[in-house]
Each structure stands twice: as structure tokens, then as C-alpha cells.
Enzyme design. Structure first.
Site, PDB file in Angstrom:
ATOM      1  N   GLY A  49      -3.213  25.305  49.781  1.00 62.75           N
ATOM      2  CA  GLY A  49      -2.442  26.315  50.500  1.00 62.75           C
ATOM      3  C   GLY A  49      -1.797  27.269  49.518  1.00 62.75           C
ATOM      4  O   GLY A  49      -1.717  26.988  48.311  1.00 62.75           O
ATOM      5  N   GLN A  54       4.636  33.059  46.750  1.00 62.20           N
ATOM      6  CA  GLN A  54       4.251  32.506  45.451  1.00 62.20           C
ATOM      7  C   GLN A  54       3.542  33.525  44.565  1.00 62.20           C
ATOM      8  O   GLN A  54       3.449  33.333  43.359  1.00 62.20           O
ATOM      9  CB  GLN A  54       3.337  31.288  45.650  1.00 62.20           C
ATOM     10  CG  GLN A  54       4.054  30.102  46.288  1.00 62.20           C
ATOM     11  CD  GLN A  54       3.091  28.973  46.558  1.00 62.20           C
ATOM     12  OE1 GLN A  54       2.430  28.968  47.590  1.00 62.20           O
ATOM     13  NE2 GLN A  54       2.991  28.023  45.651  1.00 62.20           N
ATOM     14  N   CYS A  95       2.767  21.371  44.233  1.00 67.20           N
ATOM     15  CA  CYS A  95       2.966  22.791  44.496  1.00 67.20           C
ATOM     16  C   CYS A  95       2.412  23.568  43.308  1.00 67.20           C
ATOM     17  O   CYS A  95       2.695  23.220  42.150  1.00 67.20           O
ATOM     18  CB  CYS A  95       4.461  23.087  44.664  1.00 67.20           C
ATOM     19  SG  CYS A  95       4.808  24.826  45.004  1.00 67.20           S
ATOM     20  N   LEU A  96       1.640  24.599  43.609  1.00 64.60           N
ATOM     21  CA  LEU A  96       1.052  25.405  42.530  1.00 64.60           C
ATOM     22  C   LEU A  96       2.138  26.127  41.738  1.00 64.60           C
ATOM     23  O   LEU A  96       1.898  26.531  40.598  1.00 64.60           O
ATOM     24  CB  LEU A  96       0.041  26.401  43.110  1.00 64.60           C
ATOM     25  CG  LEU A  96      -1.141  25.764  43.853  1.00 64.60           C
ATOM     26  CD1 LEU A  96      -2.030  26.852  44.460  1.00 64.60           C
ATOM     27  CD2 LEU A  96      -1.958  24.857  42.944  1.00 64.60           C
ATOM     28  N   HIS A 137       5.108  22.940  54.327  1.00 67.20           N
ATOM     29  CA  HIS A 137       5.379  23.264  52.913  1.00 67.20           C
ATOM     30  C   HIS A 137       5.281  24.785  52.694  1.00 67.20           C
ATOM     31  O   HIS A 137       6.150  25.384  52.051  1.00 67.20           O
ATOM     32  CB  HIS A 137       4.355  22.506  52.051  1.00 67.20           C
ATOM     33  CG  HIS A 137       4.407  22.779  50.588  1.00 67.20           C
ATOM     34  ND1 HIS A 137       4.803  21.837  49.653  1.00 67.20           N
ATOM     35  CD2 HIS A 137       4.086  23.894  49.858  1.00 67.20           C
ATOM     36  CE1 HIS A 137       4.730  22.366  48.446  1.00 67.20           C
ATOM     37  NE2 HIS A 137       4.294  23.617  48.535  1.00 67.20           N
ATOM     38  N   GLU A 138       4.223  25.398  53.249  1.00 67.37           N
ATOM     39  CA  GLU A 138       4.029  26.843  53.030  1.00 67.37           C
ATOM     40  C   GLU A 138       5.072  27.663  53.801  1.00 67.37           C
ATOM     41  O   GLU A 138       5.542  28.701  53.303  1.00 67.37           O
ATOM     42  CB  GLU A 138       2.610  27.268  53.440  1.00 67.37           C
ATOM     43  CG  GLU A 138       1.470  26.547  52.728  1.00 67.37           C
ATOM     44  CD  GLU A 138       1.564  26.544  51.219  1.00 67.37           C
ATOM     45  OE1 GLU A 138       2.194  27.446  50.650  1.00 67.37           O
ATOM     46  OE2 GLU A 138       1.022  25.613  50.592  1.00 67.37           O
ATOM     47  N   HIS A 141       8.090  27.958  51.812  1.00 61.04           N
ATOM     48  CA  HIS A 141       8.001  29.013  50.788  1.00 61.04           C
ATOM     49  C   HIS A 141       8.431  30.363  51.368  1.00 61.04           C
ATOM     50  O   HIS A 141       9.140  31.133  50.717  1.00 61.04           O
ATOM     51  CB  HIS A 141       6.571  29.153  50.261  1.00 61.04           C
ATOM     52  CG  HIS A 141       6.206  28.193  49.168  1.00 61.04           C
ATOM     53  ND1 HIS A 141       6.919  28.105  47.988  1.00 61.04           N
ATOM     54  CD2 HIS A 141       5.195  27.298  49.055  1.00 61.04           C
ATOM     55  CE1 HIS A 141       6.359  27.194  47.198  1.00 61.04           C
ATOM     56  NE2 HIS A 141       5.310  26.680  47.821  1.00 61.04           N
TER      57      HIS A 141
HETATM   58  O1  K1U Z   1       2.086  25.724  48.129  1.00 61.86           O
HETATM   59  C1  K1U Z   1       1.363  25.373  47.206  1.00 61.86           C
HETATM   60  O2  K1U Z   1       1.706  25.550  46.058  1.00 61.86           O
HETATM   61  C2  K1U Z   1       0.034  24.703  47.477  1.00 61.86           C
HETATM   62  C3  K1U Z   1       0.141  23.194  47.517  1.00 61.86           C
HETATM   63  C4  K1U Z   1       0.074  22.766  48.964  1.00 61.86           C
HETATM   64  C5  K1U Z   1       0.474  21.352  49.266  1.00 61.86           C
HETATM   65  C6  K1U Z   1      -0.081  20.265  48.609  1.00 61.86           C
HETATM   66  C7  K1U Z   1       0.316  18.983  48.936  1.00 61.86           C
HETATM   67  C8  K1U Z   1       1.235  18.777  49.925  1.00 61.86           C
HETATM   68  C9  K1U Z   1       1.788  19.865  50.556  1.00 61.86           C
HETATM   69  C10 K1U Z   1       1.400  21.148  50.242  1.00 61.86           C
HETATM   70  C11 K1U Z   1      -1.025  22.624  46.722  1.00 61.86           C
HETATM   71  O3  K1U Z   1      -2.128  22.899  46.998  1.00 61.86           O
HETATM   72  S1  K1U Z   1      -0.620  21.590  45.428  1.00 61.86           S
HETATM   73  C12 K1U Z   1      -2.143  21.120  44.673  1.00 61.86           C
HETATM   74  C13 K1U Z   1      -3.044  20.284  45.492  1.00 61.86           C
HETATM   75  O4  K1U Z   1      -4.163  20.682  45.651  1.00 61.86           O
HETATM   76  C14 K1U Z   1      -2.664  19.017  46.129  1.00 61.86           C
HETATM   77  C15 K1U Z   1      -1.638  18.218  45.685  1.00 61.86           C
HETATM   78  C16 K1U Z   1      -1.303  17.045  46.339  1.00 61.86           C
HETATM   79  C17 K1U Z   1      -2.040  16.625  47.420  1.00 61.86           C
HETATM   80  C18 K1U Z   1      -3.089  17.423  47.861  1.00 61.86           C
HETATM   81  C19 K1U Z   1      -3.408  18.592  47.210  1.00 61.86           C
HETATM   82 ZN    ZN Z   2       4.119  25.184  47.136  1.00 63.11          ZN
END
Ligand code: K1U
Ligand code: ZN
Length: 173
Positions: A49, A54, A95-96, A137-138, A141
């Protein structure tokens, strides 16, 4: 045609991550180009996401793809939660904008969200599992909230120091 240009992802504790996003006024060519660039940026970073906040664009726009095959893109413009389950579960999040940090956050297990899609059509999305977690989560943000704000002040300050140090080291080379 050239692939969409990648966008720079803001890194915590950048204060711009705490900006509250404004509604998208019109789903026009500018927004469609932003959507394409956000998907390219999210895929390149292996995320599931990305919120416009971001990438330093403070408008209510989210892109998501939680599919294993990375071929089920979802666009949420001006999303609003219509319902969130009272049942909550704690799950690991990343989170990225907070690279290398993963921790548990309690979220509703299911949500119903109204949003415009990439063509400006109104949609209602009923989500559960990882999609429900990712949407919450998004949407945080877009309200200027980063997942580490759910953690204890001690953990949050440790994360802040670690990332500030890492960013200083990157800036030095
Ligand atoms: O918002 C962001 O930075 C994206 C985030 C989204 C997210 C991941 C996990 C839980 C809630 C929201 C990411 O994509 S983080 C990287 C990722 O690919 C990931 C990390 C943990 C679990 C699954 C994916
Ligand atoms: Zn995030």
C-alpha cells in the site's frame, strides 16, 4: 511509452508525514498520473500500500495491492470509513516510511469503506484480513498518523533515533 517516474518516499520522523490530507477535488489527468507513479513506487519498494502523504502529496488518495500475484490494484480516493468491526486483532505491521521496523498494532478485523475509484466512480469496499489492516494503516497516513504512534513512547523514541542516525549516515556518503 516510458514507465511512470518513481516518487521519493518520505522517511519517519519527517514532519511532513504528519500533514492532514485534503480531499481530491477532481479525478483528472493529474490524479491519474499520480496514481500510476504511486503504483510504480509501491511495487518498486515491495509494498502492499501507499498513501499520497508518503510521497509528499497531501490529498486523500491511496493505492493498494495486497494480492500475492501483484495484479489486483485498488485505488481509494477520498475514502471514508462507514463501519469498523468492534472485533479487533493485533497484527504485525511495517511501513515504507519506517524502513526495517515491524511491530504489532491492534486494528478492527473488518471495515466498510466508501471511496472513489481511479475513474471517479463511487464504490463501497467491504474488507477483512490484510486488506482491512492495510486500508486502516493507509487512512491513518492521510490523517498524518504513522503506525509507530501506536507504540509506547520508549519504542517510538528508539525508532526515531535509529532512523535519524541511519539517514545521517546515508547523507554522509
Ligand atoms: O503504508 C505503507 O508504507 C505500506 C505498508 C502497508 C502495510 C503493511 C503491513 C501492514 C499494514 C500496512 C507496506 O507495504 S510495508 C512493507 C510490506 O510489504 C509488508 C510488511 C509487513 C507485512 C506485509 C507487507
Ligand atoms: Zn505506512
Amino acid at each position: 511509452m516510458n514507465p511512470p517516474a518513481l516518487l521519493n518516499i518520505l522517511c519517519y520522523p519527517d514532519p511532513r508525514l504528519h500533514t492532514v490530507a485534503q480531499p481530491v477535488a477532481a479525478v483528472d489527468a493529474r490524479i491519474r498520473e499520480l496514481i500510476a507513479r504511486m503504483f510504480a513506487t509501491m511495487h518498486e519498494a515491495n509494498g502492499i500500500g501507499l498513501a499520497a502523504t508518503q510521497v509528499d502529496v497531501h490529498e486523500r488518495l491511496i493505492v493498494i495491492d495486497v494480492s500475492e500475484t501483484r495484479d489486483q490494484p485498488m485505488v481509494l480516493i477520498n475514502p471514508e470509513i462507514e463501519w469498523a468491526s468492534p472485533e479487533k486483532r493485533k497484527g504485525e505491521e511495517g511501513c515504507l516510511s519506517v524502513p526495517g521496523i515491524y511491530d504489532g498494532v491492534e486494528r478492527s478485523t473488518a471495515v466498510k469503506v466508501r471511496a472513489l475509484d481511479g475513474e471517479g466512480r463511487s464504490r463501497v469496499i467491504e474488507a477483512e484480513g490484510m486488506l482491512a489492516v492495510c486500508i486502516q494503516h493507509e487512512m491513518d497516513h492521510l490523517m498524518g498518523k504513522v503506525f509507530v504512534e501506536y507504540l509506547s513512547p520508549l519504542k517510538r523514541n528508539r525508532i526515531k533515533s535509529k532512523l535519524v542516525k541511519a539517514q545521517r549516515e546515508v547523507a554522509r556518503v
